[in-house]
Design an enzyme around this catalytic site. Structure first.
Site, short mmCIF file in Angstrom:
data_model
loop_
_atom_site.label_atom_id
_atom_site.label_comp_id
_atom_site.label_asym_id
_atom_site.label_seq_id
_atom_site.Cartn_x
_atom_site.Cartn_y
_atom_site.Cartn_z
N GLU A 89 5.90 2.15 7.57
CA GLU A 89 6.01 1.19 6.50
C GLU A 89 7.57 2.21 6.24
O GLU A 89 8.17 1.26 5.95
CB GLU A 89 5.11 1.43 5.44
CG GLU A 89 3.70 1.14 5.75
CD GLU A 89 2.95 1.95 6.74
OE1 GLU A 89 1.44 1.98 6.50
OE2 GLU A 89 3.21 3.36 7.58
N CYS A 117 -0.33 5.70 3.04
CA CYS A 117 -0.06 6.88 3.22
C CYS A 117 0.49 7.45 1.46
O CYS A 117 1.16 5.90 1.46
CB CYS A 117 -0.16 7.76 3.96
SG CYS A 117 2.09 7.87 4.43
N CYS A 120 3.95 6.42 2.47
CA CYS A 120 4.30 4.42 2.17
C CYS A 120 4.01 4.02 0.78
O CYS A 120 4.64 3.09 0.72
CB CYS A 120 3.71 4.35 3.44
SG CYS A 120 4.28 5.31 4.65
#
Length: 190
Positions: A89, A117, A120
């Site tokens: 990402e 996560c 990100c």
């Protein structure tokens, strides 16, 4: 207080037949519905699978689109580049912003092979795309060793309670850059 204007207006939950609510990147109450693009999601998943099979990095892929156009794509490059922030990402955001000549992804939609996560997710909030769609979940990732549950837990703690030693120091001096920023009439807010 603290809720988005659209939430206060009671429309943030407006969802129907695969359409997802998108709040404009400036955080105003301007609302539009974003219809997910299956082909773009399949591309993110394919990139993740190919990356995993190649051994170049983890099983994660992401694509940034605007309308029907692909703006940028990224795969996990953590082990390839020895950069722990090189998640798919983040790689896709960096490439898209460079391509667009902007630090924000106004009008863009991001497709991720897996739920982002915490790092990100934070990057998405800063980049301000219209929407983020994901395929796999963080539980799916945890089942194969990518367990970031402890990071989610750590975020809720005060700095002094975290596993990673975090100690504030030189607080007065540390606040000076913020005063300089605030006083700079040429600054670019973001």
């Amino acid at each position: 207080m603290g809720r988005h204007p659209a939430e206060r207006a009671g429309v943030a939950g407006a969802v129907g037949r695969g359409l997802r609510l998108a709040i404009d990147s400036g955080g105003s109450a301007a609302i539009r519905l974003v219809e997910p693009n299956v082909a773009h999601m399949r591309l993110a998943i394919r990139l993740a699978r190919e990356n995993a099979e190649s051994g170049r990095g983890g099983p994660f892929g992401a694509v940034v689109t605007r309308g029907d156009s692909l703006i940028a794509a990224g795969v996990n490059e953590v082990t390839l580049t020895n950069d722990p922030s090189a998640h798919a990402e983040i790689v896709a955001i960096r490439r898209a912003c460079a391509h667009l000549g902007s630090f924000q992804l106004d009008g863009c939609v991001v497709y991720c092979s897996c739920e982002p996560c915490p790092m990100c997710l934070g990057a998405f909030y800063w980049a301000r795309p219209s929407a983020v769609f994901f395929a796999g979940t963080r539980r799916d990732a945890a089942e194969v060793g990518f367990d970031d549950a402890f990071i989610w837990d750590e975020l809720a703690l005060d700095a002094a309670q975290r596993r990673l030693t975090m100690v504030q120091m030189l607080a007065r001096e540390g606040s000076q850059p913020f005063r300089s920023w605030q006083a700079n009439p040429g600054r670019i807010d973001y």
